[in-house]
Every structure is written in structure tokens, then in C-alpha cells.
Design an enzyme around this catalytic site. Structure first.
Site, PDB file in Angstrom:
ATOM      1  N   CYS A 116       0.836  -1.198   0.000  1.00 21.14           N
ATOM      2  CA  CYS A 116       0.000   0.000   0.000  1.00 21.14           C
ATOM      3  C   CYS A 116       0.874   1.252   0.000  1.00 21.14           C
ATOM      4  O   CYS A 116       1.607   1.494  -0.954  1.00 21.14           O
ATOM      5  CB  CYS A 116      -0.984  -0.038   1.164  1.00 21.14           C
ATOM      6  SG  CYS A 116      -2.346   1.153   0.984  1.00 21.14           S
ATOM      7  N   GLU A 143      -2.770  -8.848   2.747  1.00 21.40           N
ATOM      8  CA  GLU A 143      -3.143  -9.432   4.035  1.00 21.40           C
ATOM      9  C   GLU A 143      -4.649  -9.404   4.257  1.00 21.40           C
ATOM     10  O   GLU A 143      -5.157 -10.080   5.160  1.00 21.40           O
ATOM     11  CB  GLU A 143      -2.415  -8.708   5.175  1.00 21.40           C
ATOM     12  CG  GLU A 143      -2.968  -7.355   5.564  1.00 21.40           C
ATOM     13  CD  GLU A 143      -2.535  -6.207   4.657  1.00 21.40           C
ATOM     14  OE1 GLU A 143      -2.806  -5.044   5.011  1.00 21.40           O
ATOM     15  OE2 GLU A 143      -1.934  -6.471   3.592  1.00 21.40           O
ATOM     16  N   HIS A 184      -4.000  -4.532  -0.442  1.00 20.54           N
ATOM     17  CA  HIS A 184      -3.610  -5.150   0.825  1.00 20.54           C
ATOM     18  C   HIS A 184      -3.681  -6.670   0.686  1.00 20.54           C
ATOM     19  O   HIS A 184      -4.754  -7.253   0.828  1.00 20.54           O
ATOM     20  CB  HIS A 184      -4.548  -4.693   1.944  1.00 20.54           C
ATOM     21  CG  HIS A 184      -4.345  -3.277   2.358  1.00 20.54           C
ATOM     22  ND1 HIS A 184      -3.440  -2.910   3.329  1.00 20.54           N
ATOM     23  CD2 HIS A 184      -4.911  -2.128   1.919  1.00 20.54           C
ATOM     24  CE1 HIS A 184      -3.462  -1.598   3.479  1.00 20.54           C
ATOM     25  NE2 HIS A 184      -4.343  -1.099   2.626  1.00 20.54           N
TER      26      HIS A 184
END
Length: 221
Positions: free
Chosen positions: A84, A204, A202
């Protein structure tokens, strides 16, 4: 004190302005041993390095400067992944304002200068014309300019796969684009040069596709 990085698969740089736990947990779910630190010796000796970041480019760069990490990061030779804002910090500069320490309230913010592209805001006029809000928040699709020759970071990731974005600024398409996305305009969802890679989304928070991408990063030497 420096940690013995031989026992860690990934070192996440503690930038001082990022929520590191979700990135750390994502790697740990894949069985990786993770160290979060701002210790220069540990970062330099790491097998792989992750540069996270949330907030403004100016504040993030000010934090790296205060921690004396700028030149160290620029000289890393192992695989490095920016996530990011961490991706945006790998570029030449960001037009995002904010961060008094670097006088970024009135001027473009100088970034790490590793990947020769620049960060600008998503085109608000185009977004307004298409009825799209800013920031770009939510799931969107990845595409590849040459699906038969994708970067190793995206091995096993099909074109059209969805990942999770939260951002208002982006890198344009360039020779350093590894994957792209469309939100009012086509932009770089991922960029890379040599051992440095960055993703605007992202991983994750991107379910199985994100786990595949992080797993690919763990295989890099």
C-alpha cells in the site's frame, strides 16, 4: 540489539506509522517466522523485507528519515515488498500533501527513489463522471498486460482475481507495472524493479489470492 535474522523468514520494517499486526499475522498464517523491527543491522541481514505503511507519504518518509533507514532501504539486495503506502514510498515522489518534517504540505514529497515512477491522486473528474467515490475502497480485479509472462510475485494468480484496495493515490501504468487495475482509470496495482516490488492493494486482507501472493514472496531468494 540486533536479532539473529537467520531464524526469520521475513523482517517487517517498523516504520512507526503503520498497523503492522495484520501483515505480520498474514505471514504467520503461512507458517513464516516474522520479525518486526527498525533495527538497521537486522533489516540489512534479513532474508526478505516488507515495507508497510498507512497514512500520508510525508509522514511515512519523515519517520524513515528520523530512524535513519532511507539509505539502508535503498541499498537492500534481498527481496523487498512494499505494501500500500509502502509501495508508493518506493517511487520517486508523491504528490500527496502532509508531513511537516519534509515540508510536504506545500510541495511534492520525495520518496525513496527506487522505482522510477511517481504517485498522483486518482483522477477525481473521471471518478465523478463514472459515479465512483474517492477513496477507492473495496474489492477490485487484477489484470496483467501479458498473462503468459507474469512476475513471480503473481505466480498462480489468475487474471481477474479480486484483491482489496484502500487508497486515493496511485502509480500510473509504466514499464515497471507488474499488475494493473481499473477504477475510473487504469493504474498500477503492483510495480517492481530488480529485487524491489510493491503492491497498492492489501494482500493481508485479500483472502486466498492475497495468501498466494505472500506465499510467492516467501519463495523468493
Amino acid at each position: 540489539m540486533s536479532a539473529n535474522t537467520d531464524e526469520f523468514d521475513v523482517v517487517i520494517i517498523d516504520t512507526g506509522c503503520a498497523n503492522l499486526s495484520s501483515v505480520r499475522f498474514a505471514f504467520e498464517r503461512l507458517g513464516a517466522n516474522v520479525l518486526v523491527t527498525d533495527d538497521k543491522a537486522s533489516i540489512k541481514a534479513a532474508k526478505r523485507v516488507v515495507l508497510p505503511g498507512v497514512g500520508s507519504a510525508g509522514a511515512a518518509m519523515a519517520s524513515l528519515t528520523e530512524k535513519a533507514l532511507v539509505e539502508l532501504i535503498q541499498g537492500l539486495t534481498q527481496p523487498v515488498l512494499g505494501v500500500c503506502l509502502g509501495m508508493q514510498m518506493l517511487t520517486l515522489l508523491s504528490k500527496e500533501r502532509g508531513g511537516q518534517a519534509l515540508d510536504c504540505q506545500a510541495h511534492d514529497c520525495k520518496c525513496l527513489g527506487i522505482i522510477p515512477t511517481e504517485i498522483d491522486e486518482l483522477n477525481s473528474q473521471t471518478l465523478k463522471a463514472e459515479g465512483l467515490p474517492l477513496p477507492h475502497m473495496g474489492w477490485n480485479q487484477l489484470t496483467f498486460s501479458n498473462p503468459s509472462q507474469v512476475h513471480p510475485l503473481f505466480a498462480g494468480v489468475e487474471a481477474g482475481s479480486y484483491v482489496y484496495f484502500v487508497h486515493s493515490y496511485r502509480a500510473p501504468l509504466s514499464d515497471y507495472t507488474l499488475a494493473q487495475c481499473r477504477y475510473g482509470e487504469d493504474f498500477s496495482a503492483a510495480i517492481g524493479k530488480d529485487n524491489f516490488m510493491g503492491v497498492q492493494f492489501h494482500p493481508e486482507k485479500s483472502a486466498a489470492v492475497g495468501a498466494q501472493i505472500l506465499g510467492n514472496f516467501l519463495k523468493m531468494q
